[in-house]
Write a protein that holds these residues in place. Structure first.
Motif, PDB file in Angstrom:
ATOM      1  N   LEU A  20     108.536  -5.878 -46.616  1.00  0.00           N
ATOM      2  CA  LEU A  20     107.789  -6.747 -47.529  1.00  0.00           C
ATOM      3  C   LEU A  20     108.128  -8.196 -47.238  1.00  0.00           C
ATOM      4  N   THR A  21     107.085  -9.028 -47.129  1.00  0.00           N
ATOM      5  CA  THR A  21     107.269 -10.441 -46.847  1.00  0.00           C
ATOM      6  C   THR A  21     106.404 -11.265 -47.792  1.00  0.00           C
ATOM      7  N   LEU A  22     107.011 -12.277 -48.398  1.00  0.00           N
ATOM      8  CA  LEU A  22     106.297 -13.228 -49.239  1.00  0.00           C
ATOM      9  C   LEU A  22     106.276 -14.560 -48.518  1.00  0.00           C
ATOM     10  N   VAL A  23     105.065 -15.118 -48.335  1.00  0.00           N
ATOM     11  CA  VAL A  23     104.890 -16.416 -47.707  1.00  0.00           C
ATOM     12  C   VAL A  23     104.316 -17.355 -48.759  1.00  0.00           C
ATOM     13  N   LEU A  24     105.103 -18.359 -49.131  1.00  0.00           N
ATOM     14  CA  LEU A  24     104.722 -19.333 -50.157  1.00  0.00           C
ATOM     15  C   LEU A  24     104.445 -20.683 -49.528  1.00  0.00           C
ATOM     16  N   VAL A  40     110.261 -21.919 -43.499  1.00  0.00           N
ATOM     17  CA  VAL A  40     111.662 -21.978 -43.862  1.00  0.00           C
ATOM     18  C   VAL A  40     111.966 -20.678 -44.613  1.00  0.00           C
ATOM     19  N   TYR A  41     112.875 -19.884 -44.069  1.00  0.00           N
ATOM     20  CA  TYR A  41     113.196 -18.592 -44.681  1.00  0.00           C
ATOM     21  C   TYR A  41     114.327 -18.770 -45.697  1.00  0.00           C
ATOM     22  N   TYR A  42     114.071 -18.277 -46.902  1.00  0.00           N
ATOM     23  CA  TYR A  42     115.071 -18.263 -47.951  1.00  0.00           C
ATOM     24  C   TYR A  42     115.745 -16.906 -48.048  1.00  0.00           C
ATOM     25  N   LYS A  43     115.095 -15.922 -47.490  1.00  0.00           N
ATOM     26  CA  LYS A  43     115.601 -14.551 -47.532  1.00  0.00           C
ATOM     27  C   LYS A  43     115.091 -13.842 -46.283  1.00  0.00           C
ATOM     28  N   VAL A  98     111.426 -13.838 -47.528  1.00  0.00           N
ATOM     29  CA  VAL A  98     110.746 -14.838 -48.348  1.00  0.00           C
ATOM     30  C   VAL A  98     110.745 -16.123 -47.547  1.00  0.00           C
ATOM     31  N   CYS A  99     109.541 -16.628 -47.330  1.00  0.00           N
ATOM     32  CA  CYS A  99     109.359 -17.794 -46.474  1.00  0.00           C
ATOM     33  C   CYS A  99     108.530 -18.838 -47.212  1.00  0.00           C
ATOM     34  N   ARG A 100     108.961 -20.066 -47.168  1.00  0.00           N
ATOM     35  CA  ARG A 100     108.182 -21.184 -47.716  1.00  0.00           C
ATOM     36  C   ARG A 100     107.724 -22.021 -46.528  1.00  0.00           C
ATOM     37  N   VAL A 101     106.436 -22.338 -46.501  1.00  0.00           N
ATOM     38  CA  VAL A 101     105.881 -23.109 -45.389  1.00  0.00           C
ATOM     39  C   VAL A 101     105.632 -24.527 -45.874  1.00  0.00           C
ATOM     40  N   PHE A 104     108.155 -10.324 -56.921  1.00  0.00           N
ATOM     41  CA  PHE A 104     107.904  -9.851 -55.558  1.00  0.00           C
ATOM     42  C   PHE A 104     108.965 -10.398 -54.607  1.00  0.00           C
ATOM     43  N   ALA A 105     109.377 -11.643 -54.794  1.00  0.00           N
ATOM     44  CA  ALA A 105     110.421 -12.234 -53.950  1.00  0.00           C
ATOM     45  C   ALA A 105     111.725 -11.458 -54.086  1.00  0.00           C
ATOM     46  N   ALA A 106     112.050 -11.028 -55.295  1.00  0.00           N
ATOM     47  CA  ALA A 106     113.272 -10.254 -55.505  1.00  0.00           C
ATOM     48  C   ALA A 106     113.232  -8.934 -54.748  1.00  0.00           C
ATOM     49  N   ARG A 107     112.069  -8.355 -54.647  1.00  0.00           N
ATOM     50  CA  ARG A 107     111.904  -7.055 -53.974  1.00  0.00           C
ATOM     51  C   ARG A 107     111.707  -7.199 -52.467  1.00  0.00           C
TER      52      ARG A 107
END
Length: 174
Positions: free
Chosen positions: A2-6, A166-169, A157-160, A150-153
């Motif tokens: 699972l990947t979250l891109v913010l 930039v990966y936070y997780k 977790v990436c913020r662009v 979703f980020a917790a799971r």
């Protein structure tokens, strides 16, 4: 995985998410959440469908009720984007209304169980520092709840920012 891109508007988050998907095998599903309201929206959807087809994506439309979606098979899913889905569920007749965050999270869980990789694009919220009128606060709170849960799971977790991830997780391990 699972990947979250913010990211903020025009940050490059969608391009980043697509590049992650292209590193995976086939099949590739693009889960579009935009509701088509008029001819201009329809033309935009068709343009994007053609662009994604060149990248071997099968496009699935799901503006509401993510929990009811049946994927054609396993593979990598790119959901674009949570902001649209949350707004649709919150404000559309027949949407989840005040239960939006719970409904979207349940849909994400079901979707994740049916695919190999799930990459979700979402908007960054509460970084503008402004007071919002009307139901905007309700929307921002619902989207923040979904993003946070979703980020917790998520594995990644990436913020662009300005096109730079930039990966936070986790990290880029697809």
């Amino acid at each position: 995985m699972l990947t979250l891109v913010l990211g903020g508007a025009a940050s490059g988050k969608s391009a980043c998410a697509e590049s992650l998907v292209l590193k995976t095998g086939l099949p590739r599903y693009y889960l579009a959440t935009m509701q088509v309201w008029d001819a201009e929206c329809a033309a935009r959807v068709e343009k994007h469908r053609k662009m994604r087809a060149q990248k071997q994506f099968e496009t699935l439309e799901c503006p509401l009720h993510l929990d009811r979606l049946a994927l054609p098979g396993r593979g990598t899913v790119l959901l674009e984007d949570l902001g649209n889905l949350v707004a649709n569920e919150l404000y559309s007749p027949g949407g989840a209304g005040k239960h939006t965050a719970e409904a979207v999270l349940a849909g994400l869980e079901r979707l994740a169980a049916g695919c190999d990789d799930l990459i979700v694009v979402s908007n960054e919220v509460f970084s503008g520092g402004a007071d919002y009128a009307g139901g905007t606060d309700q929307y921002l709170l619902a989207l923040a709840q979904v993003n946070n849960a979703f980020a917790a799971r998520a594995d990644n977790v990436c913020r662009v920012v300005c096109g730079l991830p930039v990966y936070y997780k986790g990290g880029e391990k697809l």
